[in-house]
Design an enzyme around this catalytic site. Structure first.
Site, PDB file in Angstrom:
ATOM      1  N   HIS A   1       9.465   5.635  -2.867  1.00  0.00           N
ATOM      2  CA  HIS A   1      10.074   5.329  -4.262  1.00  0.00           C
ATOM      3  C   HIS A   1       9.636   6.474  -5.257  1.00  0.00           C
ATOM      4  O   HIS A   1       8.578   7.235  -4.785  1.00  0.00           O
ATOM      5  CB  HIS A   1       9.462   4.059  -4.801  1.00  0.00           C
ATOM      6  CG  HIS A   1       7.729   3.906  -4.831  1.00  0.00           C
ATOM      7  ND1 HIS A   1       7.023   3.330  -3.815  1.00  0.00           N
ATOM      8  CD2 HIS A   1       6.878   4.526  -5.683  1.00  0.00           C
ATOM      9  CE1 HIS A   1       5.833   3.547  -4.212  1.00  0.00           C
ATOM     10  NE2 HIS A   1       5.500   4.278  -5.306  1.00  0.00           N
TER      11      HIS A   1
HETATM   12  P1  TYD Z   1       4.174  -1.309  -2.146  1.00  0.00           P
HETATM   13  O1  TYD Z   1       4.710  -0.435  -3.490  1.00  0.00           O
HETATM   14  O2  TYD Z   1       5.345  -1.601  -1.219  1.00  0.00           O
HETATM   15  O3  TYD Z   1       3.259   0.080  -1.418  1.00  0.00           O
HETATM   16  P2  TYD Z   1       3.491   1.307  -1.140  1.00  0.00           P
HETATM   17  O4  TYD Z   1       4.249   2.130  -1.950  1.00  0.00           O
HETATM   18  O5  TYD Z   1       2.319   2.011  -0.380  1.00  0.00           O
HETATM   19  O6  TYD Z   1       4.862   1.028   0.095  1.00  0.00           O
HETATM   20  O7  TYD Z   1       3.016  -2.183  -2.545  1.00  0.00           O
HETATM   21  C1  TYD Z   1       2.923  -3.286  -1.842  1.00  0.00           C
HETATM   22  C2  TYD Z   1       2.455  -4.635  -2.577  1.00  0.00           C
HETATM   23  O8  TYD Z   1       1.417  -4.494  -3.448  1.00  0.00           O
HETATM   24  C3  TYD Z   1       3.896  -4.872  -3.406  1.00  0.00           C
HETATM   25  O9  TYD Z   1       4.079  -6.430  -3.273  1.00  0.00           O
HETATM   26  C4  TYD Z   1       3.492  -4.610  -4.823  1.00  0.00           C
HETATM   27  C5  TYD Z   1       2.021  -4.785  -4.774  1.00  0.00           C
HETATM   28  N1  TYD Z   1       1.288  -3.960  -5.597  1.00  0.00           N
HETATM   29  C6  TYD Z   1       0.936  -4.516  -6.826  1.00  0.00           C
HETATM   30  O10 TYD Z   1       0.546  -5.753  -7.040  1.00  0.00           O
HETATM   31  N2  TYD Z   1       0.014  -3.834  -7.648  1.00  0.00           N
HETATM   32  C7  TYD Z   1      -0.097  -2.545  -7.718  1.00  0.00           C
HETATM   33  O11 TYD Z   1      -0.686  -1.541  -8.526  1.00  0.00           O
HETATM   34  C8  TYD Z   1       0.416  -1.797  -6.401  1.00  0.00           C
HETATM   35  C9  TYD Z   1       0.509  -0.472  -5.991  1.00  0.00           C
HETATM   36  C10 TYD Z   1       1.133  -2.522  -5.725  1.00  0.00           C
END
Ligand code: TYD
Length: 140
Positions: free
Chosen positions: A56
């Site tokens: 992303h």
């Molecule tokens: P995700 O964005 O999928 O992680 P990555 O970018 O490493 O692939 O995030 C994993 C989960 O955590 C998703 O359900 C969103 C949640 N999350 C939060 O609640 N708060 C945050 O600050 C972050 C970064 C993720």
């Protein structure tokens, strides 16, 4: 969501290891070491070596990534250049700009990837579709 007008490039910042006979200490200060106020901290750990995560970019959020333990790689694409960065030291920090599509991979089993972010979590600030990312950022 509106872009914040930030057109800066991602960068690497090296911090000092303050070492003595007791071990090491590295300091990160908002606005001083990191070029933004830190509003949120999270860390990624226990990631299997064949896992790739991220996929992303953001509209507003700037981030600083530090592998405080172990190592991992980060693939970056800001529509003008693509690159891979190895994070292999607790003194090495990668500053990601909102327009950096990023993917983290090749995590060592002991990797703890610390992320400092300029904004609170907001799912609306994510661009998770690559074609949309290109559309949003390629004409800038
Ligand atoms: P995700 O964005 O999928 O992680 P990555 O970018 O490493 O692939 O995030 C994993 C989960 O955590 C998703 O359900 C969103 C949640 N999350 C939060 O609640 N708060 C945050 O600050 C972050 C970064 C993720």
């Amino acid at each position: 969501m509106k872009l914040d007008g930030n057109e800066k490039e991602s960068s690497i910042i090296e911090s000092s290891a303050l070492g003595d006979e007791r071990g090491y200490l590295t300091v990160i200060e908002g606005q001083n070491t990191v070029p933004f106020d830190i509003k949120r901290v999270f860390y990624i750990y226990g990631t299997l070596p064949d896992i790739r995560r991220g996929f992303h970019a953001h509209y507003k959020t700037r981030q600083a990534l530090i592998s405080v333990s172990g190592n991992c790689k980060v693939y970056l694409d800001n529509t003008k250049r693509k690159m891979d960065v190895l994070l292999d030291s607790p003194t090495k920090m990668l500053i990601l700009e909102p327009n950096d599509w990023h993917e983290m991979y090749d995590f060592s089993p002991d990797c703890v990837l610390l992320v400092l972010a300029s904004h609170l979590y907001d799912s609306e600030d994510y661009i998770r579709d690559y074609d949309k990312f290109i559309k949003v950022y390629s004409q800038r």
